[in-house]
Design a protein around this motif. Structure first.
Motif, PDB file in Angstrom:
ATOM      1  N   UNK A  86      51.140  40.204  54.943  1.00 54.15           N
ATOM      2  CA  UNK A  86      51.765  39.884  53.666  1.00 54.15           C
ATOM      3  C   UNK A  86      53.002  40.751  53.479  1.00 54.15           C
ATOM      4  N   UNK A  87      53.927  40.236  52.665  1.00 57.92           N
ATOM      5  CA  UNK A  87      55.108  41.002  52.276  1.00 57.92           C
ATOM      6  C   UNK A  87      54.972  41.371  50.802  1.00 57.92           C
ATOM      7  N   UNK A  88      54.994  42.662  50.517  1.00 61.61           N
ATOM      8  CA  UNK A  88      54.935  43.139  49.135  1.00 61.61           C
ATOM      9  C   UNK A  88      56.368  43.187  48.614  1.00 61.61           C
ATOM     10  N   UNK A  89      56.691  42.446  47.566  1.00 61.37           N
ATOM     11  CA  UNK A  89      58.089  42.365  47.130  1.00 61.37           C
ATOM     12  C   UNK A  89      58.560  43.610  46.387  1.00 61.37           C
ATOM     13  N   UNK A  90      59.867  43.793  46.402  1.00 59.79           N
ATOM     14  CA  UNK A  90      60.482  44.840  45.596  1.00 59.79           C
ATOM     15  C   UNK A  90      60.137  44.612  44.126  1.00 59.79           C
ATOM     16  N   UNK A  91      59.833  45.690  43.411  1.00 62.49           N
ATOM     17  CA  UNK A  91      59.546  45.589  41.988  1.00 62.49           C
ATOM     18  C   UNK A  91      58.074  45.567  41.641  1.00 62.49           C
ATOM     19  N   UNK A  92      57.196  45.403  42.640  1.00 58.26           N
ATOM     20  CA  UNK A  92      55.761  45.447  42.355  1.00 58.26           C
ATOM     21  C   UNK A  92      55.312  46.881  42.103  1.00 58.26           C
ATOM     22  N   UNK A  93      54.378  47.052  41.170  1.00 60.47           N
ATOM     23  CA  UNK A  93      53.623  48.293  41.072  1.00 60.47           C
ATOM     24  C   UNK A  93      52.507  48.189  42.103  1.00 60.47           C
ATOM     25  N   UNK A  94      52.430  49.156  42.994  1.00 63.77           N
ATOM     26  CA  UNK A  94      51.458  49.108  44.085  1.00 63.77           C
ATOM     27  C   UNK A  94      50.403  50.177  43.833  1.00 63.77           C
ATOM     28  N   UNK A  95      49.129  49.788  43.955  1.00 65.19           N
ATOM     29  CA  UNK A  95      48.026  50.695  43.611  1.00 65.19           C
ATOM     30  C   UNK A  95      47.020  50.794  44.749  1.00 65.19           C
ATOM     31  N   UNK A  96      46.554  52.005  44.991  1.00 69.00           N
ATOM     32  CA  UNK A  96      45.438  52.252  45.894  1.00 69.00           C
ATOM     33  C   UNK A  96      44.320  52.899  45.083  1.00 69.00           C
ATOM     34  N   UNK A  97      43.086  52.697  45.520  1.00 67.48           N
ATOM     35  CA  UNK A  97      41.944  53.249  44.791  1.00 67.48           C
ATOM     36  C   UNK A  97      41.091  54.119  45.703  1.00 67.48           C
ATOM     37  N   UNK A  98      41.161  55.454  45.543  1.00 63.67           N
ATOM     38  CA  UNK A  98      40.270  56.315  46.326  1.00 63.67           C
ATOM     39  C   UNK A  98      38.798  55.963  46.120  1.00 63.67           C
ATOM     40  N   UNK A  99      38.387  55.731  44.869  1.00 59.71           N
ATOM     41  CA  UNK A  99      36.977  55.435  44.584  1.00 59.71           C
ATOM     42  C   UNK A  99      36.488  54.216  45.347  1.00 59.71           C
TER      43      UNK A  99
END
Length: 495
Positions: free
Chosen positions: A385-398
């Protein structure tokens, strides 16, 4: 009668016009919904969209709680999916396979400022997320210099002193809640090592109350509307102003008297910019802001991890608590009864117990960045996938820490998973309890020493028994800690 007929005719015309407007609006809204549904279902290089009801579905999903959103989105789409929220798009990257760019990209590609600028009213102007990246890099360097090995060695006796004095006030037995107790103790250790002796010994109650006011001013609404004139924000702003006045006096007194202390405050007083701001020293306001930022970054996370460590050790006597006690005996035989930097660094069993508690319950449910440039990811099952410019990108350690293909039997407390030869954390970006990559927590060694100091004192002096089942996590809080859990303590002879 003629006038009445004319008025009725006019009203009828207005009614018909209103009907036409409403009908037109409904038609337009329906067209927008159909268009959104069709757009979301079209083949695309972008991640799949998890929204449901167009335009409001993302908000509704967040309202149900981030953990449910993560669980349901991952079950439906896997490693990568996007949730539209109001005028923004939040793209989730779940697991180590899709995380590398998130953690290792430079700030001109993956930025923190746009997603964490809600902290500016709390931290203050001119620091951290209110400055351009090259200034923030210098400010982080100053904090890193306050956490060198020699500096950490100087902080250890202060950790131990606060812990011994705090637990000396406990009776021979009683019932406590780890979360409450460690919140108080970690605030004391932070006051002494970060904020300075003057604050700890002369101004602690006043400063603690003001910091509590700042803390109360950080509510979920603050993330989206940090300047909204609600009561908690007004109190936050008053507390921030008073803290600035208090620290200005402390800083001024040290600078004028030449008196020095072994704490982070002193490091900031002595620090100078190197490549920006003309090489000047930090202002009083900048020092205050950095101290608050450091305190907020570490206080809750350390107290919560200290709590989870105790809960899981008490619930796993043979697997965790007793091996940690035996390790303390070996450490005393090797180093004597004093808790030194070297002795704490040699506590591998306790270190693994802490790390496993942090794996199971990282204090931060989400870490976020803003995509300044598009980038591509490939999922575990080979989808790109291509994540577009302007997205808020989130990762979840939990959530990532609970993936069974990353950690075996992830819901089981098993500190030995971090011991050789297993070392399950060695796959890049699998263990992200302290973040990873460019923005890994620079205070993690400080945190480990702080938590080890506290638990070394406890292991040498007390036995513990859980009076309630192991509690669940309180996902309603900004920082994820354990729900209430009663613990019985019994004082025993020193090792």
């Amino acid at each position: 009668m003629a006038d009445l007929a004319a008025e009725l005719s006019l009203l009828l015309e207005k009614f018909n016009a209103t009907q036409l407007v409403l009908a037109g609006s409904a038609t337009l809204f329906l067209a927008l919904i159909i268009g959104r549904l069709l757009f979301n279902s079209l083949p695309s290089k972008r991640p799949p969209v998890y929204e449901g009801i167009p335009y409001i579905g993302g908000l509704l999903k967040f309202a149900q709680g981030p953990w449910k959103l993560l669980h349901d989105g991952y079950a439906k789409f896997g490693d990568v999916f996007t949730v539209p929220v109001a005028h923004k798009r939040v793209t989730f990257l779940i697991g180590p396979d899709v995380s590398p760019h998130f953690f290792k990209a430079a700030d001109d590609e993956m930025s923190q400022s746009e997603v964490y600028d809600f902290n500016v009213p709390t931290f203050g102007r001119g620091v951290v997320f209110d400055v351009e990246q090259k200034v923030r890099t210098e400010q982080f360097r100053m904090f890193t210099e306050a956490l060198t090995k020699n500096r950490l060695k100087a902080y250890v006796p202060q950790f131990v002193k606060e812990a011994e004095e705090y637990f000396a006030k406990w009776g021979n037995s009683g019932t406590i809640d780890f979360k409450d107790e460690f919140s108080k103790l970690v605030t004391l250790t932070a006051a002494r090592t970060l904020l300075g002796r003057e604050v700890r010994e002369q101004l602690f109650e006043q400063v603690a109350d003001l910091l509590h006011g700042l803390d109360e001013g950080m509510v979920p609404l603050s993330v989206f509307f940090p300047y909204l004139p609600i009561p908690v924000h007004k109190k936050r702003d008053r507390c921030r102003k008073e803290l600035s006045e208090i620290f200005a006096k402390v800083i001024r007194n040290r600078r004028e008297s030449g008196h020095r202390e072994e704490d982070v405050l002193q490091q900031f007083i002595d620090a100078r910019y190197q490549n920006v701001n003309g090489g000047r020293a930090l202002t009083e306001e900048e020092i205050t802001g950095l101290l608050i930022a450091v305190l907020f970054a570490g206080q809750h996370t350390s107290s919560i991890t200290t709590s989870w460590t105790g809960i899981f050790m008490a619930a796993n006597k043979e697997k965790a608590f007793q091996p940690a006690v035996e390790e303390q005996k070996a450490i005393v035989a090797k180093y004597g009864t004093d808790l030194s930097f070297e002795a704490l660094s040699d506590m591998e069993v306790l270190h693994r117990n802490i790390t496993e508690a942090l794996r199971m319950h990282p204090p931060l449910l989400l870490v976020m960045r803003y995509a300044r440039k598009p980038f591509s990811v490939t999922t575990r099952d080979g989808k790109s996938y291509v994540i577009p410019k302007g997205d808020v990108v989130a990762a979840s350690p939990n959530f990532s820490h609970m993936l069974p293909h990353v950690f075996k039997n992830p819901e089981k407390y098993d500190p030995d998973r971090f011991a050789p030869p297993r070392e399950e954390q060695n796959k890049p970006y699998s263990f992200i309890g302290f973040g990873a990559g460019r923005h890994a927590c620079i205070g993690q060694n400080f945190a480990y020493l702080q938590i080890k100091s506290i638990w070394s004192v406890l292991l040498r002096n007390f036995e513990f028994e859980l009076l309630d089942p192991v509690p669940g996590a309180d996902f309603e809080s900004m920082v994820i800690g354990p729900k209430a859990c009663r613990v019985k303590f019994t004082r025993r002879k020193l090792l």
